[in-house]
Design a protein around this motif. Structure first.
Motif, PDB file in Angstrom:
ATOM      1  N   MET A   1       0.848  -1.193   0.000  1.00 34.87           N
ATOM      2  CA  MET A   1       0.000   0.000   0.000  1.00 34.87           C
ATOM      3  C   MET A   1       0.874   1.229   0.000  1.00 34.87           C
ATOM      4  O   MET A   1       1.825   1.311   0.761  1.00 34.87           O
ATOM      5  CB  MET A   1      -0.891  -0.015   1.238  1.00 34.87           C
ATOM      6  CG  MET A   1      -1.925  -1.169   1.213  1.00 34.87           C
ATOM      7  SD  MET A   1      -2.965  -1.140   2.668  1.00 34.87           S
ATOM      8  CE  MET A   1      -1.768  -1.554   3.891  1.00 34.87           C
ATOM      9  N   ALA A   2       0.507   2.202  -0.828  1.00 35.96           N
ATOM     10  CA  ALA A   2       1.307   3.411  -0.945  1.00 35.96           C
ATOM     11  C   ALA A   2       0.637   4.549  -0.181  1.00 35.96           C
ATOM     12  O   ALA A   2      -0.522   4.885  -0.443  1.00 35.96           O
ATOM     13  CB  ALA A   2       1.462   3.795  -2.407  1.00 35.96           C
ATOM     14  N   PRO A   3       1.311   5.143   0.780  1.00 38.48           N
ATOM     15  CA  PRO A   3       0.719   6.272   1.531  1.00 38.48           C
ATOM     16  C   PRO A   3       0.682   7.544   0.684  1.00 38.48           C
ATOM     17  O   PRO A   3       1.631   7.842  -0.042  1.00 38.48           O
ATOM     18  CB  PRO A   3       1.648   6.410   2.729  1.00 38.48           C
ATOM     19  CG  PRO A   3       2.944   5.874   2.249  1.00 38.48           C
ATOM     20  CD  PRO A   3       2.628   4.801   1.268  1.00 38.48           C
ATOM     21  N   ASN A  18      -4.518   4.678   0.379  1.00 37.38           N
ATOM     22  CA  ASN A  18      -5.202   4.177  -0.812  1.00 37.38           C
ATOM     23  C   ASN A  18      -4.812   2.717  -0.996  1.00 37.38           C
ATOM     24  O   ASN A  18      -3.652   2.403  -1.257  1.00 37.38           O
ATOM     25  CB  ASN A  18      -4.788   4.997  -2.034  1.00 37.38           C
ATOM     26  CG  ASN A  18      -5.569   4.568  -3.274  1.00 37.38           C
ATOM     27  OD1 ASN A  18      -6.574   3.879  -3.162  1.00 37.38           O
ATOM     28  ND2 ASN A  18      -5.096   5.011  -4.421  1.00 37.38           N
ATOM     29  N   ALA A  19      -5.728   1.790  -0.823  1.00 39.44           N
ATOM     30  CA  ALA A  19      -5.452   0.350  -0.915  1.00 39.44           C
ATOM     31  C   ALA A  19      -5.658  -0.125  -2.342  1.00 39.44           C
ATOM     32  O   ALA A  19      -6.593   0.317  -3.012  1.00 39.44           O
ATOM     33  CB  ALA A  19      -6.355  -0.426   0.037  1.00 39.44           C
ATOM     34  N   THR A  20      -4.800  -0.977  -2.754  1.00 37.26           N
ATOM     35  CA  THR A  20      -4.909  -1.587  -4.095  1.00 37.26           C
ATOM     36  C   THR A  20      -5.084  -3.087  -3.944  1.00 37.26           C
ATOM     37  O   THR A  20      -4.472  -3.723  -3.082  1.00 37.26           O
ATOM     38  CB  THR A  20      -3.658  -1.306  -4.931  1.00 37.26           C
ATOM     39  OG1 THR A  20      -2.528  -1.794  -4.218  1.00 37.26           O
ATOM     40  CG2 THR A  20      -3.484   0.188  -5.177  1.00 37.26           C
ATOM     41  N   ASP A  21      -5.946  -3.647  -4.774  1.00 36.79           N
ATOM     42  CA  ASP A  21      -6.220  -5.087  -4.738  1.00 36.79           C
ATOM     43  C   ASP A  21      -5.200  -5.812  -5.626  1.00 36.79           C
ATOM     44  O   ASP A  21      -5.116  -5.543  -6.829  1.00 36.79           O
ATOM     45  CB  ASP A  21      -7.632  -5.356  -5.245  1.00 36.79           C
ATOM     46  CG  ASP A  21      -8.024  -6.810  -5.044  1.00 36.79           C
ATOM     47  OD1 ASP A  21      -7.253  -7.530  -4.380  1.00 36.79           O
ATOM     48  OD2 ASP A  21      -9.085  -7.206  -5.559  1.00 36.79           O
ATOM     49  N   LYS A  35       5.369 -14.503 -13.123  1.00 38.71           N
ATOM     50  CA  LYS A  35       5.323 -13.064 -13.413  1.00 38.71           C
ATOM     51  C   LYS A  35       4.310 -12.355 -12.515  1.00 38.71           C
ATOM     52  O   LYS A  35       4.556 -11.253 -12.012  1.00 38.71           O
ATOM     53  CB  LYS A  35       4.980 -12.856 -14.881  1.00 38.71           C
ATOM     54  CG  LYS A  35       6.094 -13.274 -15.839  1.00 38.71           C
ATOM     55  CD  LYS A  35       5.721 -12.960 -17.267  1.00 38.71           C
ATOM     56  CE  LYS A  35       6.852 -13.356 -18.218  1.00 38.71           C
ATOM     57  NZ  LYS A  35       6.506 -13.061 -19.622  1.00 38.71           N
ATOM     58  N   GLU A  36       3.163 -12.995 -12.310  1.00 43.19           N
ATOM     59  CA  GLU A  36       2.154 -12.391 -11.441  1.00 43.19           C
ATOM     60  C   GLU A  36       2.643 -12.321  -9.996  1.00 43.19           C
ATOM     61  O   GLU A  36       2.421 -11.325  -9.294  1.00 43.19           O
ATOM     62  CB  GLU A  36       0.857 -13.201 -11.514  1.00 43.19           C
ATOM     63  CG  GLU A  36       0.189 -13.114 -12.874  1.00 43.19           C
ATOM     64  CD  GLU A  36      -1.005 -14.038 -12.968  1.00 43.19           C
ATOM     65  OE1 GLU A  36      -1.772 -13.900 -13.920  1.00 43.19           O
ATOM     66  OE2 GLU A  36      -1.153 -14.907 -12.072  1.00 43.19           O
ATOM     67  N   TYR A  37       3.303 -13.384  -9.547  1.00 45.10           N
ATOM     68  CA  TYR A  37       3.821 -13.397  -8.181  1.00 45.10           C
ATOM     69  C   TYR A  37       4.888 -12.321  -7.992  1.00 45.10           C
ATOM     70  O   TYR A  37       4.917 -11.624  -6.973  1.00 45.10           O
ATOM     71  CB  TYR A  37       4.401 -14.779  -7.869  1.00 45.10           C
ATOM     72  CG  TYR A  37       5.038 -14.875  -6.506  1.00 45.10           C
ATOM     73  CD1 TYR A  37       4.269 -14.969  -5.351  1.00 45.10           C
ATOM     74  CD2 TYR A  37       6.424 -14.861  -6.372  1.00 45.10           C
ATOM     75  CE1 TYR A  37       4.844 -15.058  -4.105  1.00 45.10           C
ATOM     76  CE2 TYR A  37       7.023 -14.936  -5.125  1.00 45.10           C
ATOM     77  CZ  TYR A  37       6.222 -15.037  -3.993  1.00 45.10           C
ATOM     78  OH  TYR A  37       6.807 -15.113  -2.769  1.00 45.10           O
ATOM     79  N   MET A  40       3.188  -8.919  -7.808  1.00 40.99           N
ATOM     80  CA  MET A  40       2.545  -8.736  -6.516  1.00 40.99           C
ATOM     81  C   MET A  40       3.563  -8.363  -5.438  1.00 40.99           C
ATOM     82  O   MET A  40       3.317  -7.475  -4.614  1.00 40.99           O
ATOM     83  CB  MET A  40       1.808 -10.014  -6.130  1.00 40.99           C
ATOM     84  CG  MET A  40       1.029  -9.903  -4.815  1.00 40.99           C
ATOM     85  SD  MET A  40       0.388 -11.482  -4.267  1.00 40.99           S
ATOM     86  CE  MET A  40       1.922 -12.259  -3.756  1.00 40.99           C
ATOM     87  N   LYS A  41       4.736  -9.035  -5.452  1.00 42.68           N
ATOM     88  CA  LYS A  41       5.757  -8.734  -4.457  1.00 42.68           C
ATOM     89  C   LYS A  41       6.278  -7.316  -4.611  1.00 42.68           C
ATOM     90  O   LYS A  41       6.555  -6.630  -3.624  1.00 42.68           O
ATOM     91  CB  LYS A  41       6.906  -9.730  -4.576  1.00 42.68           C
ATOM     92  CG  LYS A  41       6.540 -11.152  -4.194  1.00 42.68           C
ATOM     93  CD  LYS A  41       6.259 -11.300  -2.727  1.00 42.68           C
ATOM     94  CE  LYS A  41       7.509 -11.170  -1.892  1.00 42.68           C
ATOM     95  NZ  LYS A  41       7.254 -11.384  -0.454  1.00 42.68           N
TER      96      LYS A  41
END
Length: 579
Positions: A1-3, A18-21, A35-37, A40-41
């Motif tokens: 999450m980015a402040p 601001n939360a991102t899914d 690639k998705e993993y 996400m990291k």
């Protein structure tokens, strides 16, 4: 999450998140791709503190690191692997194209020599040794028994020590293949067996129902030569009899020259027999006139056969000479054992005078002599120049005999029977012992070369590799005429003999032709007419003169070369005189 931070005018700061899914669109039940993993990291790691983030190590740039330092090689290291590249002179070629080709060939050879020398310098395997547990302990190494060594080494090395108790058919003679993988044993009372001693797989086992004097592997493990009561027989790896060599009668010892495909047999009636096993032809057989040839070995460097005799001498033999090339008075009593190292530099001899002598084969000079408690019967030299001597029922291994630093035995082992044969296994720290009670595989740390040269002999070769090696050996087979004391003689020119031949040829040009003297035979039945006898005389004289003239012209053509042919003049025309 980015402040996300937004400033307020009254100095009060309000922070909102601001939360991102980051859940995949397909749901969490299915497996995520790499690639998705990774994506996400990266997204999750944005809101983490900097201290907890894993910093990627900067990739070292080859330009920034600078050029690598070249490995320095000494001249001795290069000369050890030099196959004659320095002798090549491209300037001797006629055309420029051939000079360039020869220059490229020379550079290729030099690169190969340098690469081989660098590879040898990178060898990191060290030879083994025996040392006490406590550095302050003054226990001598020969007090260490085989059971202590087996307990100290790893499981793979411990399986290499084993014993075959066969007291009914002994004493035994043994032999290993060039790569040290296969073993053949032959008992005096006819017992014959071949095994893969590392995996303990038995190839065959049988009793030939005759006395067996010696056994020897040929170029592969599929062929075994056995010296029996009357003749020498050849068996395959299944125990099937393939050949009976009746020319090798009453053989006491066998040796095989792998580069020449020659099976050498020393008989009890003092005959030395050479048989080419590739074509089944006897090369030569002659009497040495030195008694029974029951002590014999070969020099692997030049294929010279060494024999020991009861008068204390050691003779060196070649199939090209019926007289010994060299004869050495080694002992004051009978010679019981001889061995030459793989490089052909050192010769070890033992005799009934309780002496073990080390000789320099290159100069035929004694280097060192050691006294032993009893008369020694057999001797063997390892790749690391460890010397094993059979003293009755015991085997004593010495280290440093060739340089004079040996003071006591390195290892001692009791076999429980009179020792009749010794063989070091190539590329292994193992000594094979054939004795009256059977066979013993003894561990000798540091005896073998730890760096295996698979181009020379591969202990792990497959069936296809063995077939290919056999074909290459046949293509590279050397003729028996090339066996000599110095293998480099083939690269040299006998300048003295060449000069004599050249002078003999030149003499023919300057010698005045002598008058031909011929008197025809008187024929009683023919009429005594003078002109017929003169005609016969002239015919014979002309024939002799013609032969001498042809010989002279041949020498002139060889020395001075062919004369330049004059240009054939064109046919003259009737009007040429007016030009």
């Amino acid at each position: 999450m980015a402040p996300i931070k937004k400033p307020k005018p009254d100095g009060v700061k309000k922070i909102s998140f601001n939360a991102t899914d980051v859940t995949p669109a397909r749901g969490v039940e299915e497996k995520m791709s790499w690639k998705e993993y990774k994506k996400m990291k990266e997204q999750v790691g944005i809101g983490m503190p900097k201290k907890l983030r894993k910093k990627k190590k900067p990739i070292a740039n080859e330009e920034d690191s600078g050029p690598k330092k070249p490995m320095k090689l000494t001249n001795a290291q290069k000369e050890r692997h030099d196959t004659g590249a320095g002798v090549i002179d491209p300037s001797t070629m006629r055309s420029k194209l051939q000079q360039e080709k020869m220059k490229m060939t020379k550079e290729k050879f030099e690169r190969r020599i340098e690469a081989t020398a660098k590879a040898e310098k990178r060898l990191v395997e060290n030879a083994g040794f025996v040392a006490p547990d406590d550095e302050e302990d003054n226990v001598l190494t020969y007090s260490v028994r085989q059971r202590d060594i087996v307990e100290a080494v790893d499981l793979a090395a411990a399986t290499k020590h084993f014993e075959l108790k066969l007291p009914r058919f002994g004493p035994y003679h043994i032999d290993y293949t060039d790569n040290g993988r296969h073993l053949v044993i032959g008992g005096r009372k006819g017992h014959l067996a071949a095994i893969d001693w590392q995996t303990k797989h038995l190839h065959f086992e049988q009793n030939v129902m005759e006395k067996v004097s010696d056994v020897k592997f040929l170029h592969t493990e599929n062929f075994i030569a056995v010296a029996q009561k009357n003749y020498t027989y050849v068996y395959d790896n299944l125990g099937t009899e393939l050949h009976c060599l009746k020319t090798m009668y009453d053989t006491a010892r066998l040796e095989f020259l792998p580069r020449h495909f020659l099976l050498v047999g020393g008989s009890r009636n003092s005959f030395l027999n050479y048989v080419d096993v590739s074509v089944g032809k006897q090369i030569t057989s002659f009497a040495t006139k030195c008694g029974t040839l029951d002590v014999m070995c070969q020099n692997p460097a030049n294929a010279i056969i060494h024999t020991g005799h009861t008068n204390g001498t050691v003779s060196l033999w070649s199939p090209n000479s019926k007289e010994p090339l060299v004869k050495i008075l080694a002992h004051l009593s009978a010679v019981k054992g001889i061995a030459v190292d793989d490089q052909g530099n050192y010769l070890a001899t033992t005799g009934l005078d309780r002496k073990c002598r080390i000789w320099d084969v290159r100069m035929f000079r004694q280097l060192h002599a050691y006294s032993l408690p009893f008369g020694v019967s057999n001797v063997a030299i390892s790749q690391k120049l460890d010397v094993a001597c059979a003293v009755g029922n015991h085997v004593q291994v010495f280290r440093g005999m060739h340089n004079g630093t040996c003071k006591e035995p390195y290892l001692v082992h009791n076999c429980g029977g009179v020792v009749t044969d010794l063989r070091f296994v190539p590329w292994e720290d193992v000594l094979g012992i054939g004795h009256a009670g059977g066979f013993t595989s003894m561990l000798v740390p540091g005896a073998g070369d730890p760096n295996v040269d698979t181009l020379r002999s591969n202990p792990y070769e497959t069936k296809s590799q063995r077939k290919e090696r056999e074909i290459k050996q046949l293509l590279d087979k050397l003729q028996p005429e090339l066996i000599s004391l110095d293998p480099e003689d083939i690269n040299k020119v006998n300048e003295g003999l060449l000069e004599v031949e050249e002078e003999e040829r030149k003499k023919i040009l300057y010698i005045r032709p002598m008058s031909v003297q011929y008197t025809p035979r008187h024929k009683m039945r023919s009429k005594k007419s003078g002109w017929k006898m003169e005609a016969r005389k002239n015919i014979v004289k002309d024939k002799i003169r013609m032969e001498r003239n042809m010989e002279k012209h041949a020498v002139e053509k060889e020395v001075f070369g062919e004369p330049e042919q004059a240009e054939q003049s064109k046919k003259k025309h009737i009007l040429d005189r007016l030009k």
